[in-house]
Motif scaffolding. Structure first.
Motif, PDB file in Angstrom:
ATOM      1  N   TRP A 192       0.822  -1.209   0.000  1.00 43.91           N
ATOM      2  CA  TRP A 192       0.000   0.000   0.000  1.00 43.91           C
ATOM      3  C   TRP A 192       0.855   1.258   0.000  1.00 43.91           C
ATOM      4  CZ3 TRP A 192      -0.014   3.986   3.485  1.00 43.91           C
ATOM      5  CH2 TRP A 192       0.578   3.765   4.723  1.00 43.91           C
ATOM      6  N   VAL A 193       2.036   1.177   0.635  1.00 45.07           N
ATOM      7  CA  VAL A 193       2.941   2.325   0.655  1.00 45.07           C
ATOM      8  C   VAL A 193       3.498   2.579  -0.745  1.00 45.07           C
ATOM      9  CG1 VAL A 193       5.103   3.235   1.575  1.00 45.07           C
ATOM     10  CG2 VAL A 193       3.528   2.013   3.078  1.00 45.07           C
ATOM     11  N   LYS A 194       3.914   1.518  -1.410  1.00 42.08           N
ATOM     12  CA  LYS A 194       4.464   1.669  -2.761  1.00 42.08           C
ATOM     13  C   LYS A 194       3.446   2.292  -3.703  1.00 42.08           C
ATOM     14  CE  LYS A 194       7.482  -2.381  -2.187  1.00 42.08           C
ATOM     15  NZ  LYS A 194       7.778  -3.756  -2.649  1.00 42.08           N
ATOM     16  N   GLU A 195       2.199   1.824  -3.601  1.00 40.00           N
ATOM     17  CA  GLU A 195       1.166   2.337  -4.486  1.00 40.00           C
ATOM     18  C   GLU A 195       0.784   3.775  -4.163  1.00 40.00           C
ATOM     19  OE1 GLU A 195      -2.006  -0.385  -4.026  1.00 40.00           O
ATOM     20  OE2 GLU A 195      -0.964  -2.070  -4.985  1.00 40.00           O
ATOM     21  N   ALA A 196       0.871   4.139  -2.881  1.00 37.44           N
ATOM     22  CA  ALA A 196       0.402   5.462  -2.464  1.00 37.44           C
ATOM     23  C   ALA A 196       1.470   6.535  -2.549  1.00 37.44           C
ATOM     24  CB  ALA A 196      -0.138   5.395  -1.043  1.00 37.44           C
ATOM     25  N   THR A 197       2.735   6.138  -2.644  1.00 32.09           N
ATOM     26  CA  THR A 197       3.808   7.138  -2.564  1.00 32.09           C
ATOM     27  C   THR A 197       4.596   7.297  -3.864  1.00 32.09           C
ATOM     28  OG1 THR A 197       5.359   5.494  -1.688  1.00 32.09           O
ATOM     29  CG2 THR A 197       4.087   6.778  -0.087  1.00 32.09           C
ATOM     30  N   THR A 198       4.266   6.559  -4.888  1.00 34.26           N
ATOM     31  CA  THR A 198       4.960   6.700  -6.173  1.00 34.26           C
ATOM     32  C   THR A 198       3.938   6.794  -7.308  1.00 34.26           C
ATOM     33  OG1 THR A 198       5.139   4.302  -6.490  1.00 34.26           O
ATOM     34  CG2 THR A 198       6.970   5.406  -5.380  1.00 34.26           C
ATOM     35  N   LYS A 199       4.263   7.617  -8.289  1.00 35.54           N
ATOM     36  CA  LYS A 199       3.368   7.747  -9.446  1.00 35.54           C
ATOM     37  C   LYS A 199       4.184   8.219 -10.646  1.00 35.54           C
ATOM     38  CE  LYS A 199      -0.986   9.828 -10.957  1.00 35.54           C
ATOM     39  NZ  LYS A 199      -1.638   8.519 -11.214  1.00 35.54           N
ATOM     40  N   ASP A 200       3.956   7.595 -11.771  1.00 31.15           N
ATOM     41  CA  ASP A 200       4.581   7.993 -13.024  1.00 31.15           C
ATOM     42  C   ASP A 200       3.530   8.619 -13.928  1.00 31.15           C
ATOM     43  OD1 ASP A 200       7.070   7.073 -12.298  1.00 31.15           O
ATOM     44  OD2 ASP A 200       6.795   5.097 -13.215  1.00 31.15           O
ATOM     45  N   VAL A 201       3.841   9.793 -14.449  1.00 32.84           N
ATOM     46  CA  VAL A 201       2.971  10.421 -15.465  1.00 32.84           C
ATOM     47  C   VAL A 201       3.727  10.409 -16.778  1.00 32.84           C
ATOM     48  CG1 VAL A 201       1.685  11.830 -13.829  1.00 32.84           C
ATOM     49  CG2 VAL A 201       3.786  12.720 -14.798  1.00 32.84           C
ATOM     50  N   THR A 202       3.004  10.167 -17.847  1.00 31.59           N
ATOM     51  CA  THR A 202       3.659   9.989 -19.150  1.00 31.59           C
ATOM     52  C   THR A 202       3.058  10.905 -20.206  1.00 31.59           C
ATOM     53  OG1 THR A 202       2.153   8.202 -19.755  1.00 31.59           O
ATOM     54  CG2 THR A 202       4.193   7.581 -18.608  1.00 31.59           C
ATOM     55  N   ARG A 203       3.867  11.131 -21.256  1.00 34.86           N
ATOM     56  CA  ARG A 203       3.401  11.814 -22.463  1.00 34.86           C
ATOM     57  C   ARG A 203       3.897  11.002 -23.650  1.00 34.86           C
ATOM     58  NH1 ARG A 203       5.251  17.833 -24.371  1.00 34.86           N
ATOM     59  NH2 ARG A 203       7.277  16.775 -24.473  1.00 34.86           N
ATOM     60  N   THR A 204       2.981  10.645 -24.512  1.00 35.85           N
ATOM     61  CA  THR A 204       3.343   9.864 -25.690  1.00 35.85           C
ATOM     62  C   THR A 204       3.344  10.758 -26.925  1.00 35.85           C
ATOM     63  OG1 THR A 204       2.374   7.878 -24.727  1.00 35.85           O
ATOM     64  CG2 THR A 204       2.739   7.870 -27.115  1.00 35.85           C
ATOM     65  N   ILE A 205       4.459  10.732 -27.600  1.00 32.39           N
ATOM     66  CA  ILE A 205       4.586  11.478 -28.868  1.00 32.39           C
ATOM     67  C   ILE A 205       4.414  10.474 -30.004  1.00 32.39           C
ATOM     68  CG2 ILE A 205       6.083  12.924 -30.283  1.00 32.39           C
ATOM     69  CD1 ILE A 205       7.505  13.754 -27.676  1.00 32.39           C
ATOM     70  N   HIS A 206       3.346  10.671 -30.758  1.00 28.96           N
ATOM     71  CA  HIS A 206       3.016   9.749 -31.845  1.00 28.96           C
ATOM     72  C   HIS A 206       3.291  10.433 -33.183  1.00 28.96           C
ATOM     73  CE1 HIS A 206       1.003   6.523 -33.953  1.00 28.96           C
ATOM     74  NE2 HIS A 206       0.221   7.426 -34.573  1.00 28.96           N
ATOM     75  N   PHE A 207       3.887   9.722 -34.064  1.00 25.46           N
ATOM     76  CA  PHE A 207       4.243  10.254 -35.380  1.00 25.46           C
ATOM     77  C   PHE A 207       3.232   9.751 -36.414  1.00 25.46           C
ATOM     78  CE2 PHE A 207       7.971  10.090 -32.798  1.00 25.46           C
ATOM     79  CZ  PHE A 207       8.597  11.295 -33.028  1.00 25.46           C
ATOM     80  N   ALA A 208       2.622  10.694 -37.135  1.00 29.14           N
ATOM     81  CA  ALA A 208       1.650  10.350 -38.185  1.00 29.14           C
ATOM     82  C   ALA A 208       2.251  10.647 -39.563  1.00 29.14           C
ATOM     83  CB  ALA A 208       0.362  11.136 -37.982  1.00 29.14           C
ATOM     84  N   TYR A 209       2.240   9.708 -40.408  1.00 30.28           N
ATOM     85  CA  TYR A 209       2.826   9.834 -41.736  1.00 30.28           C
ATOM     86  C   TYR A 209       1.739   9.730 -42.805  1.00 30.28           C
ATOM     87  CZ  TYR A 209       7.186   8.900 -39.275  1.00 30.28           C
ATOM     88  OH  TYR A 209       8.249   8.965 -38.412  1.00 30.28           O
ATOM     89  N   PRO A 210       1.923  10.458 -43.906  1.00 29.29           N
ATOM     90  CA  PRO A 210       0.971  10.315 -45.017  1.00 29.29           C
ATOM     91  C   PRO A 210       1.132   8.948 -45.661  1.00 29.29           C
ATOM     92  CG  PRO A 210       2.785  11.739 -45.651  1.00 29.29           C
ATOM     93  CD  PRO A 210       2.954  11.469 -44.183  1.00 29.29           C
ATOM     94  N   ASP A 211       0.098   8.545 -46.331  1.00 31.79           N
ATOM     95  CA  ASP A 211       0.132   7.229 -46.969  1.00 31.79           C
ATOM     96  C   ASP A 211       1.222   7.112 -48.005  1.00 31.79           C
ATOM     97  OD1 ASP A 211      -1.966   6.515 -45.376  1.00 31.79           O
ATOM     98  OD2 ASP A 211      -3.508   6.911 -46.908  1.00 31.79           O
ATOM     99  N   SER A 212       1.601   8.253 -48.576  1.00 32.57           N
ATOM    100  CA  SER A 212       2.586   8.219 -49.662  1.00 32.57           C
ATOM    101  C   SER A 212       4.023   8.166 -49.176  1.00 32.57           C
ATOM    102  CB  SER A 212       2.401   9.452 -50.572  1.00 32.57           C
ATOM    103  OG  SER A 212       2.603  10.637 -49.799  1.00 32.57           O
ATOM    104  N   TYR A 213       4.195   8.279 -47.814  1.00 31.15           N
ATOM    105  CA  TYR A 213       5.560   8.342 -47.268  1.00 31.15           C
ATOM    106  C   TYR A 213       6.181   6.947 -47.281  1.00 31.15           C
ATOM    107  CZ  TYR A 213       9.451   9.072 -44.076  1.00 31.15           C
ATOM    108  OH  TYR A 213      10.702   9.119 -43.526  1.00 31.15           O
ATOM    109  N   THR A 214       7.433   6.903 -47.829  1.00 32.15           N
ATOM    110  CA  THR A 214       8.118   5.615 -47.951  1.00 32.15           C
ATOM    111  C   THR A 214       9.413   5.568 -47.160  1.00 32.15           C
ATOM    112  OG1 THR A 214       9.233   6.380 -49.959  1.00 32.15           O
ATOM    113  CG2 THR A 214       7.142   5.187 -50.243  1.00 32.15           C
ATOM    114  N   GLY A 215       9.686   6.627 -46.403  1.00 31.38           N
ATOM    115  CA  GLY A 215      10.950   6.655 -45.657  1.00 31.38           C
ATOM    116  C   GLY A 215      10.839   5.931 -44.311  1.00 31.38           C
ATOM    117  N   THR A 216      11.895   6.116 -43.503  1.00 31.16           N
ATOM    118  CA  THR A 216      11.939   5.486 -42.173  1.00 31.16           C
ATOM    119  C   THR A 216      10.938   6.166 -41.251  1.00 31.16           C
ATOM    120  OG1 THR A 216      14.265   4.969 -42.456  1.00 31.16           O
ATOM    121  CG2 THR A 216      13.408   4.932 -40.204  1.00 31.16           C
TER     122      THR A 216
END
Length: 267
Positions: A192-216
């Motif tokens: 209960w201590v571990k759950e109550a005293t630690t917290k990770d917040v995240t941000r996800t950076i997602h990359f969107a590519y056009p259908d015509s993109y053929t690169g990496t």
């Protein structure tokens, strides 16, 4: 007239071992009539008599015990020495008044009792400890603090008690306070201590590519900021209070430079 003195010794043994013997004496008489012709003697009865009751002084903290008779089986009886009728044995010329049984008076130290009362600063009792001893004597006891509490004075690990001699119960107050345990995110802690005293917040950076993109293509980037806080538990009530969240390192998500190619631009 015939006369006889009979006695009863009363020995009083004081609490300090001092002995005093009081001898009670009773004077008895009877008649003896001689027949002048035959020479026979006719005896009258002995006068009746009694050893009087004897008051025994009280001593605070002690109970008097009165033992009648000198045999090991003689019964001890609380209270003053009782009156006792004088016994006459035999008949006629052989009738004889007997001395009384010896009496021994001793003092037995009374049992005493009390308690150690564990109280908070407002006088509320949160626990107690039964103690016992002898009247007028002094004893030392180790304090046993109720679960969830601790001594207000950490040095009061024992108390010294002098029991009263009037038979009243002795109460000793020990002041305690609720025990507060503070936990952080370090070391081996309950779940209960571990759950109550630690917290990770995240941000996800997602990359969107056009259908015509053929690169990496770039994988998603997940940025994490780790926060911790303290938890303080009142062991007496079970209540938990929490400190403020604190970031371990920066409290911001890092800047991210997106990849730019001749085929793409960051919008």
């Amino acid at each position: 007239m015939l006369e006889a003195d009979v006695t009863r010794p009363i020995t009083i043994v004081s609490p300090d071992g001092t002995k005093q013997t009081i001898v009670q004496t009773v004077h008895l008489t009877r008649t003896a009539t001689v027949d002048e012709e035959t020479g026979d003697v006719i005896y009258g009865n002995w006068t009746t008599g009694q050893f009087k009751a004897y008051p025994v002084s009280d001593v605070d903290g002690y109970t008097t015990e009165v033992k009648y008779g000198d045999s090991a089986e003689a019964k001890r009886v609380d209270g003053d020495v009782k009156a006792s009728d004088i016994t006459i044995t035999g008949q006629d010329a052989d009738a004889k008044p007997e001395n009384g049984e010896p009496v021994i008076v001793t003092y037995k130290l009374n049992d005493a009792s009390g308690k150690i009362s564990y109280q908070t600063s407002d006088g509320t009792e949160v626990g107690s400890q039964t103690i016992s001893g002898k009247a007028g004597q002094t004893s030392t006891y180790k304090t046993t603090v109720p679960t969830g509490y601790e001594l207000t004075d950490p040095n009061q690990t024992a108390v010294t008690v002098t029991y009263p001699t009037d038979g009243s119960q002795k109460t000793v107050v020990v002041t305690v306070q609720a025990k507060n345990d503070t936990y952080d995110n370090t070391g081996d802690k309950p779940d209960w201590v571990k759950e109550a005293t630690t917290k990770d917040v995240t941000r996800t950076i997602h990359f969107a590519y056009p259908d015509s993109y053929t690169g990496t293509k770039h994988d998603d980037v997940v940025q994490t900021v780790h926060f911790t806080r303290t938890a303080t538990k009142n062991e007496a009530t079970g209540d938990v209070t929490y400190g403020d969240w604190t970031a371990q390192g920066s409290d911001q998500f890092d800047a991210f430079n997106a990849m730019v190619t001749t085929q793409l631009q960051v919008l």
